[in-house]
Design a protein around this motif. Structure first.
Motif, PDB file in Angstrom:
ATOM      1  N   GLN A  20      -1.222 -10.359   3.836  1.00 20.22           N
ATOM      2  CA  GLN A  20      -0.408  -9.250   3.360  1.00 20.22           C
ATOM      3  C   GLN A  20       0.280  -9.601   2.041  1.00 20.22           C
ATOM      4  O   GLN A  20       0.446  -8.743   1.182  1.00 20.22           O
ATOM      5  CB  GLN A  20       0.641  -8.910   4.422  1.00 20.22           C
ATOM      6  CG  GLN A  20       1.309  -7.567   4.164  1.00 20.22           C
ATOM      7  CD  GLN A  20       2.133  -7.092   5.337  1.00 20.22           C
ATOM      8  OE1 GLN A  20       2.784  -7.882   6.011  1.00 20.22           O
ATOM      9  NE2 GLN A  20       2.096  -5.808   5.596  1.00 20.22           N
ATOM     10  N   PHE A  21       0.642 -10.869   1.900  1.00 26.39           N
ATOM     11  CA  PHE A  21       1.221 -11.331   0.637  1.00 26.39           C
ATOM     12  C   PHE A  21       0.168 -11.298  -0.481  1.00 26.39           C
ATOM     13  O   PHE A  21       0.427 -10.816  -1.587  1.00 26.39           O
ATOM     14  CB  PHE A  21       1.756 -12.758   0.828  1.00 26.39           C
ATOM     15  CG  PHE A  21       2.209 -13.421  -0.442  1.00 26.39           C
ATOM     16  CD1 PHE A  21       3.457 -13.146  -0.986  1.00 26.39           C
ATOM     17  CD2 PHE A  21       1.385 -14.329  -1.101  1.00 26.39           C
ATOM     18  CE1 PHE A  21       3.877 -13.759  -2.164  1.00 26.39           C
ATOM     19  CE2 PHE A  21       1.796 -14.937  -2.276  1.00 26.39           C
ATOM     20  CZ  PHE A  21       3.046 -14.658  -2.812  1.00 26.39           C
TER      21      PHE A  21
ATOM     22  N   GLU B  38       1.553   2.860   0.823  1.00 24.88           N
ATOM     23  CA  GLU B  38       2.226   2.100   1.872  1.00 24.88           C
ATOM     24  C   GLU B  38       1.617   2.358   3.247  1.00 24.88           C
ATOM     25  O   GLU B  38       1.402   1.433   4.034  1.00 24.88           O
ATOM     26  CB  GLU B  38       3.712   2.495   1.873  1.00 24.88           C
ATOM     27  CG  GLU B  38       4.527   1.615   2.792  1.00 24.88           C
ATOM     28  CD  GLU B  38       5.921   2.157   3.034  1.00 24.88           C
ATOM     29  OE1 GLU B  38       6.120   3.384   2.989  1.00 24.88           O
ATOM     30  OE2 GLU B  38       6.810   1.328   3.278  1.00 24.88           O
ATOM     31  N   SER B  39       1.360   3.610   3.538  1.00 27.11           N
ATOM     32  CA  SER B  39       0.819   3.967   4.846  1.00 27.11           C
ATOM     33  C   SER B  39      -0.503   3.231   5.099  1.00 27.11           C
ATOM     34  O   SER B  39      -0.747   2.682   6.177  1.00 27.11           O
ATOM     35  CB  SER B  39       0.609   5.482   4.894  1.00 27.11           C
ATOM     36  OG  SER B  39      -0.063   5.841   6.055  1.00 27.11           O
ATOM     37  N   THR B  40      -1.347   3.172   4.075  1.00 23.87           N
ATOM     38  CA  THR B  40      -2.639   2.501   4.219  1.00 23.87           C
ATOM     39  C   THR B  40      -2.457   0.996   4.366  1.00 23.87           C
ATOM     40  O   THR B  40      -3.180   0.339   5.117  1.00 23.87           O
ATOM     41  CB  THR B  40      -3.537   2.824   3.009  1.00 23.87           C
ATOM     42  OG1 THR B  40      -3.684   4.238   2.938  1.00 23.87           O
ATOM     43  CG2 THR B  40      -4.901   2.181   3.141  1.00 23.87           C
TER      44      THR B  40
ATOM     45  N   PHE C 153      -0.010  -0.541   5.866  1.00 26.93           N
ATOM     46  CA  PHE C 153       0.359  -0.839   7.255  1.00 26.93           C
ATOM     47  C   PHE C 153      -0.845  -0.673   8.196  1.00 26.93           C
ATOM     48  O   PHE C 153      -0.937  -1.369   9.205  1.00 26.93           O
ATOM     49  CB  PHE C 153       1.545   0.024   7.700  1.00 26.93           C
ATOM     50  CG  PHE C 153       2.862  -0.518   7.224  1.00 26.93           C
ATOM     51  CD1 PHE C 153       3.424  -1.638   7.834  1.00 26.93           C
ATOM     52  CD2 PHE C 153       3.536   0.055   6.161  1.00 26.93           C
ATOM     53  CE1 PHE C 153       4.637  -2.171   7.388  1.00 26.93           C
ATOM     54  CE2 PHE C 153       4.747  -0.465   5.710  1.00 26.93           C
ATOM     55  CZ  PHE C 153       5.299  -1.575   6.329  1.00 26.93           C
ATOM     56  N   TRP C 154      -1.727   0.234   7.871  1.00 25.89           N
ATOM     57  CA  TRP C 154      -2.954   0.408   8.666  1.00 25.89           C
ATOM     58  C   TRP C 154      -3.867  -0.823   8.527  1.00 25.89           C
ATOM     59  O   TRP C 154      -4.366  -1.368   9.513  1.00 25.89           O
ATOM     60  CB  TRP C 154      -3.650   1.704   8.242  1.00 25.89           C
ATOM     61  CG  TRP C 154      -5.058   1.917   8.692  1.00 25.89           C
ATOM     62  CD1 TRP C 154      -6.138   2.182   7.899  1.00 25.89           C
ATOM     63  CD2 TRP C 154      -5.558   1.930  10.047  1.00 25.89           C
ATOM     64  NE1 TRP C 154      -7.270   2.335   8.670  1.00 25.89           N
ATOM     65  CE2 TRP C 154      -6.941   2.185   9.991  1.00 25.89           C
ATOM     66  CE3 TRP C 154      -4.974   1.719  11.292  1.00 25.89           C
ATOM     67  CZ2 TRP C 154      -7.754   2.243  11.124  1.00 25.89           C
ATOM     68  CZ3 TRP C 154      -5.783   1.775  12.433  1.00 25.89           C
ATOM     69  CH2 TRP C 154      -7.143   2.038  12.340  1.00 25.89           C
TER      70      TRP C 154
ATOM     71  N   GLN D  65      -2.930  -3.794   7.779  1.00 26.60           N
ATOM     72  CA  GLN D  65      -2.279  -4.916   8.444  1.00 26.60           C
ATOM     73  C   GLN D  65      -2.400  -4.800   9.970  1.00 26.60           C
ATOM     74  O   GLN D  65      -2.537  -5.818  10.670  1.00 26.60           O
ATOM     75  CB  GLN D  65      -0.803  -4.998   8.007  1.00 26.60           C
ATOM     76  CG  GLN D  65      -0.039  -6.195   8.550  1.00 26.60           C
ATOM     77  CD  GLN D  65      -0.483  -7.530   7.966  1.00 26.60           C
ATOM     78  OE1 GLN D  65      -1.463  -7.610   7.218  1.00 26.60           O
ATOM     79  NE2 GLN D  65       0.209  -8.586   8.313  1.00 26.60           N
ATOM     80  N   GLY D  66      -2.361  -3.573  10.497  1.00 32.64           N
ATOM     81  CA  GLY D  66      -2.590  -3.394  11.934  1.00 32.64           C
ATOM     82  C   GLY D  66      -3.987  -3.865  12.333  1.00 32.64           C
ATOM     83  O   GLY D  66      -4.172  -4.526  13.370  1.00 32.64           O
TER      84      GLY D  66
ATOM     85  N   LEU E 240      -3.975  -7.678  12.314  1.00 34.07           N
ATOM     86  CA  LEU E 240      -3.311  -8.253  13.488  1.00 34.07           C
ATOM     87  C   LEU E 240      -4.179  -8.100  14.735  1.00 34.07           C
ATOM     88  O   LEU E 240      -4.164  -8.967  15.623  1.00 34.07           O
ATOM     89  CB  LEU E 240      -1.929  -7.609  13.669  1.00 34.07           C
ATOM     90  CG  LEU E 240      -0.897  -8.094  12.634  1.00 34.07           C
ATOM     91  CD1 LEU E 240       0.295  -7.145  12.554  1.00 34.07           C
ATOM     92  CD2 LEU E 240      -0.412  -9.507  12.969  1.00 34.07           C
ATOM     93  N   THR E 241      -4.943  -7.033  14.815  1.00 38.87           N
ATOM     94  CA  THR E 241      -5.910  -6.903  15.912  1.00 38.87           C
ATOM     95  C   THR E 241      -6.963  -8.015  15.810  1.00 38.87           C
ATOM     96  O   THR E 241      -7.331  -8.642  16.808  1.00 38.87           O
ATOM     97  CB  THR E 241      -6.574  -5.513  15.882  1.00 38.87           C
ATOM     98  OG1 THR E 241      -5.555  -4.515  16.031  1.00 38.87           O
ATOM     99  CG2 THR E 241      -7.593  -5.362  16.999  1.00 38.87           C
TER     100      THR E 241
ATOM    101  N   VAL F  22     -13.728   2.331  14.215  1.00 37.00           N
ATOM    102  CA  VAL F  22     -12.913   2.442  12.997  1.00 37.00           C
ATOM    103  C   VAL F  22     -13.815   2.688  11.787  1.00 37.00           C
ATOM    104  O   VAL F  22     -13.539   3.565  10.953  1.00 37.00           O
ATOM    105  CB  VAL F  22     -12.051   1.173  12.792  1.00 37.00           C
ATOM    106  CG1 VAL F  22     -11.414   1.153  11.405  1.00 37.00           C
ATOM    107  CG2 VAL F  22     -10.968   1.084  13.875  1.00 37.00           C
TER     108      VAL F  22
ATOM    109  N   SER G 149     -15.372   6.203  11.891  1.00 40.70           N
ATOM    110  CA  SER G 149     -14.453   7.345  11.751  1.00 40.70           C
ATOM    111  C   SER G 149     -13.628   7.270  10.474  1.00 40.70           C
ATOM    112  O   SER G 149     -12.699   8.059  10.293  1.00 40.70           O
ATOM    113  CB  SER G 149     -13.555   7.458  12.981  1.00 40.70           C
ATOM    114  OG  SER G 149     -12.813   6.275  13.176  1.00 40.70           O
TER     115      SER G 149
ATOM    116  N   PRO H  99     -12.659   8.397   7.168  1.00 37.05           N
ATOM    117  CA  PRO H  99     -12.996   9.659   6.478  1.00 37.05           C
ATOM    118  C   PRO H  99     -13.636   9.423   5.112  1.00 37.05           C
ATOM    119  O   PRO H  99     -14.296  10.315   4.590  1.00 37.05           O
ATOM    120  CB  PRO H  99     -11.632  10.346   6.302  1.00 37.05           C
ATOM    121  CG  PRO H  99     -10.656   9.601   7.141  1.00 37.05           C
ATOM    122  CD  PRO H  99     -11.221   8.234   7.391  1.00 37.05           C
TER     123      PRO H  99
ATOM    124  N   VAL I 115     -11.460   0.554   5.617  1.00 38.44           N
ATOM    125  CA  VAL I 115     -10.369   1.413   5.152  1.00 38.44           C
ATOM    126  C   VAL I 115     -10.700   1.944   3.754  1.00 38.44           C
ATOM    127  O   VAL I 115     -11.014   1.158   2.858  1.00 38.44           O
ATOM    128  CB  VAL I 115      -9.043   0.623   5.090  1.00 38.44           C
ATOM    129  CG1 VAL I 115      -7.903   1.527   4.608  1.00 38.44           C
ATOM    130  CG2 VAL I 115      -8.701   0.029   6.460  1.00 38.44           C
TER     131      VAL I 115
END
Lengths: 239, 239
Positions: free
Chosen positions: A77-78, A90-92, A94-95, A97-98, A101-102, A152, A155, A157, A164
């Motif tokens: 993330q850094f 920002e929203s992307t 955090f996605w 990073q989720g 983490l998975t 993922v 789907s 888009p 992503v």
């Protein structure tokens, strides 16, 4: 900026997830664990320094000037924005990073298959427990995680090229490494499972063909998987 | 902003680490898993929605308007700046997040003590393995993790009141929850270990005495630990 990666030498391990990001970006970095005059003693000295006010719990950690960052997902993330391996919004982020983490949760499950009782014991001291755990990993957990990333990808888009958006992120690099490690550790299981996850398999090919990654994989810097690392090939666990 | 927390009802679990941050800050939030008309079915519907383009792998996840964030550490990193639970400077934020990820690693080790073979089996199906793993957890891992946080507290250049700097961060709240859970699960072991970690024990008291946290702990919203959760009290594992 010359980055310094602190990770145990001799195995790809968790350090490899960081190396792939640095290599893809063509970043300048020093792999402390593998550099002459440094190695394990330099890592231990840093971890055990009584003067350190912000001591990491364990490798990997990355030094970037005065900043020290520990943990694979935190380091990525850094590095992500600095190396152009994550989109701006920002929203992307955090996605992404989720997803990372998975991937890290999944990696720990794969490690714990050969060490279900404890990391301080040898594999040979927990072989019976490892067999029990391996049958659940292969029968339940690998299909669940692989199926999740297949979903993922399919789907997204913006298409199924990357996890992503429409360009590569650090999570794609980590998924490539997971697939590579699983193919090494569980070749029979992966041969059965891969026909169900064509998008994941195709992504792994795309990552391997990136010019900087291809050059890295062909170089002496890419370490082989082995039975001291996270991904270990014990035929009795590959059901 | 009304936050929506998605986490399984009936246990404090991983959701509690998020609840403590929201409660400390007096944030407006809806606990979907425990709210009438929502509950498990609302969580499952979200996870299984075939139209979702960014499906989380598992709870907990948090919705904040259009943003969805999964994983305890990632959610806390998202909430930290919004709730005033992390300092401004970037270097310190990565340090707090490294501590949080260490806490999350530790939490998983505590969970896996009662599920060393797999989460899909009952505890009773892996009791012998759990006993073996518990003796290593108590003999090696708890002292290591507790000692690490004791060291972080005592080497904080701004004093030993909080883990980082001179004000509370989300990592302090999580360390409080770890100590609370360990005292429930392993009362005998913790009675032996706590004299060695006076700074950690004192921090747990300070967190519990924060006005908003004290009010929360005394309220019906604070759920009890139980044997469906992460921290389970099985006397045979508490050596």
């Amino acid at each position: 900026m010359r980055y310094e990666l602190y990770y145990w030498p001799g195995i790809p391990g968790r350090g490899e997830f960081i190396r792939l990001a640095l290599e893809e970006a063509g970043a300048d970095y020093l792999d402390i664990g593998q550099s002459p005059g440094n190695g394990v003693s330099a890592i231990s000295a840093y971890l055990d320094d009584p003067q350190a006010s912000r001591p990491p719990f364990a490798p990997p950690f990355l030094k970037a000037g005065d900043i020290v960052v520990s943990h694979v997902a935190n380091i990525l993330q850094f590095l992500g924005p600095r190396l152009g391996l994550v989109p701006d919004d920002e929203s992307t982020r955090f996605w992404v990073q989720g997803l990372q983490l998975t991937l890290c949760d999944w990696l720990l499950e794969v490690h714990d298959v050969h060490h279900p009782i404890g990391a301080s014991l040898y594999y040979e001291q927990q072989r019976a427990e490892a067999r029990r755990r391996a049958s659940l990993l292969i029968g339940e957990r690998l299909p669940k995680f692989l199926g999740y990333f297949e979903h993922v990808l399919s789907s997204n888009p913006q298409g199924d090229t990357w996890l992503v958006g429409d360009s590569l992120t650090y999570a794609d690099l980590s998924l490539f490494q997971m697939v590579a490690g699983l193919r090494y550790a569980f070749p029979q299981a992966m041969q059965r499972l891969e026909p169900e996850i064509p998008e994941v398999s195709a992504l792994a090919v795309r990552v391997a063909e990136r010019p900087n990654i291809a050059a890295y994989l062909a170089s002496g810097r890419r370490q082989s998987f082995n039975e001291q690392g996270i991904f270990r090939h014990y035929p009795e666990l590959d059901g």
